[in-house]
Motif scaffolding. Structure first.
Motif: not given
Ligand code: PBG
Length: 331
Positions: A150-159
């Motif tokens: 989940y964290a990786l997906a959030l980072a990829k989305a721009g977090a």
């Protein structure tokens, strides 16, 4: 030196001029993080009954809200998603990814977005991780695996920052690894490193529809959040999270844990965030609505206490008022 019990201490309190001169703790709006809720189930910005002035936003309305907040000098945000579909095994992170992408597309580096990283808004049972088959225990390893994805997906989305609030063991190391291995070594982790099991999360759980109360065995989060009755866990777990790679650490709730804030700052010197949580915020709002406290001065007094104890920055539901209120501070 002989103690002079008659010594006049009131001279330094005599008027606002001398009180200002001797004052040495200040809050600054630059230190504030504003929480935001994006809710997949609402069609328009919907005020929350349990959190005064705070609303459940759509993706479109959160963009308007951020534009207003920027005008108030607030550029740091903590984003909470409220997804429409809940599951206990398969999680769809699509909605928050869409929200993050939209925010970053519109505002880019004008804003800094910390993405709360937890499963409680996604699970039907409301716990922050996965449960075993008999629904009697929260599984640590399995939960950490999903949280790191989940964290990786959030980072990829721009977090800009990952903010894990789940309280599983080893999640900071797992998230740090997942980020580093995939080219996101520049993304910070703000660990909810000293998060206590608390009565004061009530309004938030209402907002996120994430209360774990329906499970007869696991009614609360006491098997993973800390006990108010243990004075050492906050510091020891924070040191552990720092060793695992946390960049900022946090104490939450704030006011009942001022001692923990002070100890962590003194012992670690790490960047320290105090989270004045939903129930703490709402209790002041309710008092203010009854005319029993003066709203801005009450928030300012508590924010200042967090600074005095050692917090570098503050998460507050009233962050967007900080600049205006600080200008009216009555010293
Ligand atoms: C999710 C989470 C919670 C809060 C932040 N992230 C609630 C909880 O642990 O039940 C609380 C924030 C607030 O009350 O303002 N794990």
């Amino acid at each position: 030196m002989e103690t002079r019990y008659t010594s006049n201490r009131r001279r330094i309190r005599a008027n606002e001029h001398i009180r200002e001169l001797v004052a040495n703790v200040y809050v600054n709006h630059r230190d504030f993080i504003q929480p935001l809720f994006v809710d997949e189930s609402v069609q328009e910005r919907t005020p929350m009954a349990s959190l005064n002035e705070i609303a459940a936003d759509t993706i479109a309305s959160v963009l308007d809200q951020i534009a207003l907040d920027l005008e108030q000098g607030i550029s740091k945000f903590l984003l909470f998603p409220v997804p429409l579909h809940k599951s206990n095994t398969d999680f769809d992170f699509g909605f928050v990814i869409k929200a993050l992408q939209a925010i970053k597309k519109k505002f880019g580096n004008q804003v800094w977005i910390a993405a709360d990283t937890c499963l409680c808004a996604y699970t039907q049972h409301g716990h922050c991780g996965l449960l075993n088959e008999t629904q009697t225990a929260v599984l640590n390893h399995e939960s950490v695996t999903v949280l790191a994805q989940y964290a990786l997906a959030l980072a990829k989305a721009g977090a800009d920052c990952i903010a894990p609030s789940d309280m599983m063991d080893g999640r900071i190391a797992a998230i740090r690894n997942a980020l580093d291995e995939n080219g996101f070594d520049h993304i910070a982790i703000m660990s909810y490193s000293a998060k206590f099991s608390s009565q004061f999360y009530g309004p938030f759980r209402d907002a996120c529809k994430s209360s774990p109360g329906n499970n007869p065995i696991l009614k609360d989060r006491k098997t993973y959040q800390f006990s108010a009755y243990n004075a050492q866990d906050g510091l020891l777990s924070t040191i552990r999270d720092i060793e695992e790679g946390a960049d900022l650490v946090m104490v939450k709730p704030a006011l009942p844990y001022l001692d923990i804030i002070q100890t962590i700052k003194q012992e670690t010197k790490f960047p320290l965030v105090a989270y004045h949580v939903s129930g703490e915020y709402q209790s002041l709002e309710l008092l203010a609505s009854q005319g029993l406290v003066e709203r801005s001065q009450a928030h300012l007094e508590i924010w200042t206490s967090l600074k005095r104890a050692g917090a570098d920055c503050i998460i507050s539901y009233a962050a967007r008022h900080a600049k205006d209120w600080i200008a009216t501070i009555k010293i």
